[in-house]
Motif scaffolding. Structure first.
Motif, PDB file in Angstrom:
ATOM      1  N   LEU A  32       4.216   8.691 -15.900  1.00 29.94           N
ATOM      2  CA  LEU A  32       4.990   8.647 -14.659  1.00 29.94           C
ATOM      3  C   LEU A  32       6.391   9.217 -14.837  1.00 29.94           C
ATOM      4  CD1 LEU A  32       3.915   5.244 -13.109  1.00 29.94           C
ATOM      5  CD2 LEU A  32       3.315   7.532 -12.362  1.00 29.94           C
ATOM      6  N   ARG A  33       6.972   9.022 -16.010  1.00 33.53           N
ATOM      7  CA  ARG A  33       8.305   9.564 -16.269  1.00 33.53           C
ATOM      8  C   ARG A  33       8.291  11.094 -16.174  1.00 33.53           C
ATOM      9  NH1 ARG A  33      10.472   8.313 -21.987  1.00 33.53           N
ATOM     10  NH2 ARG A  33       8.805   9.777 -22.444  1.00 33.53           N
ATOM     11  N   TYR A  34       7.317  11.727 -16.798  1.00 35.43           N
ATOM     12  CA  TYR A  34       7.232  13.186 -16.717  1.00 35.43           C
ATOM     13  C   TYR A  34       6.850  13.660 -15.317  1.00 35.43           C
ATOM     14  CZ  TYR A  34       7.595  13.025 -21.749  1.00 35.43           C
ATOM     15  OH  TYR A  34       8.035  12.797 -23.017  1.00 35.43           O
ATOM     16  N   SER A  35       6.046  12.875 -14.614  1.00 35.41           N
ATOM     17  CA  SER A  35       5.677  13.250 -13.249  1.00 35.41           C
ATOM     18  C   SER A  35       6.877  13.198 -12.313  1.00 35.41           C
ATOM     19  CB  SER A  35       4.586  12.317 -12.739  1.00 35.41           C
ATOM     20  OG  SER A  35       3.448  12.419 -13.548  1.00 35.41           O
ATOM     21  N   ILE A  36       7.735  12.221 -12.490  1.00 35.46           N
ATOM     22  CA  ILE A  36       8.930  12.125 -11.655  1.00 35.46           C
ATOM     23  C   ILE A  36       9.894  13.260 -11.976  1.00 35.46           C
ATOM     24  CG2 ILE A  36      10.961  10.696 -11.200  1.00 35.46           C
ATOM     25  CD1 ILE A  36       9.045   8.272 -11.447  1.00 35.46           C
ATOM     26  N   LEU A  37       9.997  13.628 -13.236  1.00 30.77           N
ATOM     27  CA  LEU A  37      10.813  14.794 -13.588  1.00 30.77           C
ATOM     28  C   LEU A  37      10.254  16.061 -12.938  1.00 30.77           C
ATOM     29  CD1 LEU A  37      11.558  14.206 -17.375  1.00 30.77           C
ATOM     30  CD2 LEU A  37      13.175  14.117 -15.479  1.00 30.77           C
ATOM     31  N   GLY A  38       8.942  16.186 -12.910  1.00 36.43           N
ATOM     32  CA  GLY A  38       8.315  17.323 -12.237  1.00 36.43           C
ATOM     33  C   GLY A  38       8.569  17.313 -10.742  1.00 36.43           C
ATOM     34  N   ALA A  39       8.603  16.119 -10.138  1.00 38.50           N
ATOM     35  CA  ALA A  39       8.901  16.022  -8.708  1.00 38.50           C
ATOM     36  C   ALA A  39      10.324  16.470  -8.431  1.00 38.50           C
ATOM     37  CB  ALA A  39       8.683  14.594  -8.225  1.00 38.50           C
ATOM     38  N   PHE A  40      11.261  16.101  -9.301  1.00 38.22           N
ATOM     39  CA  PHE A  40      12.644  16.557  -9.127  1.00 38.22           C
ATOM     40  C   PHE A  40      12.747  18.072  -9.292  1.00 38.22           C
ATOM     41  CE2 PHE A  40      14.098  12.126 -10.241  1.00 38.22           C
ATOM     42  CZ  PHE A  40      14.520  11.843  -8.952  1.00 38.22           C
ATOM     43  N   ALA A  41      12.013  18.607 -10.251  1.00 35.30           N
ATOM     44  CA  ALA A  41      12.011  20.064 -10.426  1.00 35.30           C
ATOM     45  C   ALA A  41      11.418  20.738  -9.193  1.00 35.30           C
ATOM     46  CB  ALA A  41      11.223  20.448 -11.678  1.00 35.30           C
ATOM     47  N   GLY A  42      10.355  20.172  -8.645  1.00 38.17           N
ATOM     48  CA  GLY A  42       9.756  20.709  -7.427  1.00 38.17           C
ATOM     49  C   GLY A  42      10.691  20.615  -6.237  1.00 38.17           C
ATOM     50  N   MET A  43      11.455  19.525  -6.149  1.00 37.90           N
ATOM     51  CA  MET A  43      12.437  19.390  -5.067  1.00 37.90           C
ATOM     52  C   MET A  43      13.508  20.468  -5.170  1.00 37.90           C
ATOM     53  SD  MET A  43      12.897  15.258  -4.872  1.00 37.90           S
ATOM     54  CE  MET A  43      14.434  15.371  -4.021  1.00 37.90           C
ATOM     55  N   PHE A  44      13.949  20.728  -6.388  1.00 36.95           N
ATOM     56  CA  PHE A  44      14.974  21.751  -6.576  1.00 36.95           C
ATOM     57  C   PHE A  44      14.443  23.123  -6.183  1.00 36.95           C
ATOM     58  CE2 PHE A  44      16.989  24.979  -9.269  1.00 36.95           C
ATOM     59  CZ  PHE A  44      18.296  24.855  -8.818  1.00 36.95           C
ATOM     60  N   VAL A  45      13.242  23.443  -6.643  1.00 37.09           N
ATOM     61  CA  VAL A  45      12.651  24.748  -6.312  1.00 37.09           C
ATOM     62  C   VAL A  45      12.413  24.855  -4.813  1.00 37.09           C
ATOM     63  CG1 VAL A  45      10.618  26.200  -6.637  1.00 37.09           C
ATOM     64  CG2 VAL A  45      11.676  25.088  -8.593  1.00 37.09           C
ATOM     65  N   GLY A  46      11.904  23.786  -4.197  1.00 33.66           N
ATOM     66  CA  GLY A  46      11.689  23.789  -2.758  1.00 33.66           C
ATOM     67  C   GLY A  46      12.986  23.929  -1.987  1.00 33.66           C
ATOM     68  N   TRP A  47      14.046  23.314  -2.468  1.00 31.85           N
ATOM     69  CA  TRP A  47      15.355  23.431  -1.821  1.00 31.85           C
ATOM     70  C   TRP A  47      15.876  24.858  -1.905  1.00 31.85           C
ATOM     71  CZ3 TRP A  47      20.102  24.107  -4.590  1.00 31.85           C
ATOM     72  CH2 TRP A  47      21.220  24.123  -3.767  1.00 31.85           C
ATOM     73  N   ARG A  48      15.727  25.481  -3.078  1.00 29.49           N
ATOM     74  CA  ARG A  48      16.224  26.856  -3.238  1.00 29.49           C
ATOM     75  C   ARG A  48      15.466  27.831  -2.335  1.00 29.49           C
ATOM     76  NH1 ARG A  48      20.778  28.270  -4.765  1.00 29.49           N
ATOM     77  NH2 ARG A  48      19.954  30.168  -5.627  1.00 29.49           N
ATOM     78  N   PHE A  49      14.156  27.710  -2.284  1.00 34.18           N
ATOM     79  CA  PHE A  49      13.385  28.621  -1.452  1.00 34.18           C
ATOM     80  C   PHE A  49      13.451  28.236   0.018  1.00 34.18           C
ATOM     81  CE2 PHE A  49      11.257  29.721  -5.497  1.00 34.18           C
ATOM     82  CZ  PHE A  49      11.503  31.074  -5.450  1.00 34.18           C
ATOM     83  N   GLY A  50      13.599  26.973   0.321  1.00 41.29           N
ATOM     84  CA  GLY A  50      13.744  26.553   1.706  1.00 41.29           C
ATOM     85  C   GLY A  50      15.055  27.005   2.294  1.00 41.29           C
ATOM     86  N   LYS A  51      16.090  27.018   1.478  1.00 39.14           N
ATOM     87  CA  LYS A  51      17.396  27.501   1.927  1.00 39.14           C
ATOM     88  C   LYS A  51      17.337  28.989   2.228  1.00 39.14           C
ATOM     89  CE  LYS A  51      20.908  27.875  -0.918  1.00 39.14           C
ATOM     90  NZ  LYS A  51      22.027  27.570  -1.815  1.00 39.14           N
ATOM     91  N   GLY A  52      16.603  29.732   1.440  1.00 36.58           N
ATOM     92  CA  GLY A  52      16.456  31.165   1.666  1.00 36.58           C
ATOM     93  C   GLY A  52      15.610  31.477   2.890  1.00 36.58           C
ATOM     94  N   GLN A  53      14.668  30.606   3.226  1.00 39.13           N
ATOM     95  CA  GLN A  53      13.813  30.839   4.384  1.00 39.13           C
ATOM     96  C   GLN A  53      14.565  30.650   5.684  1.00 39.13           C
ATOM     97  OE1 GLN A  53      10.418  28.324   3.980  1.00 39.13           O
ATOM     98  NE2 GLN A  53       9.227  29.876   2.897  1.00 39.13           N
ATOM     99  N   ASP A  54      15.594  29.818   5.697  1.00 35.88           N
ATOM    100  CA  ASP A  54      16.364  29.629   6.920  1.00 35.88           C
ATOM    101  C   ASP A  54      17.123  30.887   7.306  1.00 35.88           C
ATOM    102  OD1 ASP A  54      15.481  27.059   7.202  1.00 35.88           O
ATOM    103  OD2 ASP A  54      17.248  26.158   6.254  1.00 35.88           O
TER     104      ASP A  54
END
Length: 103
Positions: free
Chosen positions: A51-73
């Protein structure tokens, strides 16, 4: 943009969950003079480390989603970055998994 962040947080969690199930060690081999002994990690400790590594992966996914979501706007809404975000999350989670073996 919020949908993109949520979506890639879930993707990052699931991808890192799958990778951590594959790569987190569930047993410890201790060598001695004529062979070795095998001790299994307690189930609670194994699940917490996964679960610790999965939560780290979720944070990494949030960061990537934020970067690409910001560009899509800013750009045309018809342009999608599914492949780029997938590979970004995949490589970040893989990198975290590789580093976790050395620490």
């Amino acid at each position: 943009m919020e949908k993109t962040i949520k979506k890639w947080a879930i993707y990052g969690f699931l991808i890192s969950l799958a990778l951590s199930v594959l790569f987190v060690k569930y047993k410890v081999n201790t060598p001695f003079d004529g062979g070795y002994t095998t001790e299994y990690v307690p189930v609670y400790d194994y699940i917490v480390s996964i679960l610790r590594y999965s939560i780290l992966g979720a944070f990494a996914g949030m960061f990537v989603g934020w970067r690409f979501g910001k560009g899509q706007d800013k750009v045309n809404k018809s342009k999608t970055y599914y492949a780029e975000v997938f590979f970004g999350v995949f490589f970040i989670v893989t990198f975290i998994g590789i580093i976790s073996f050395f620490f």
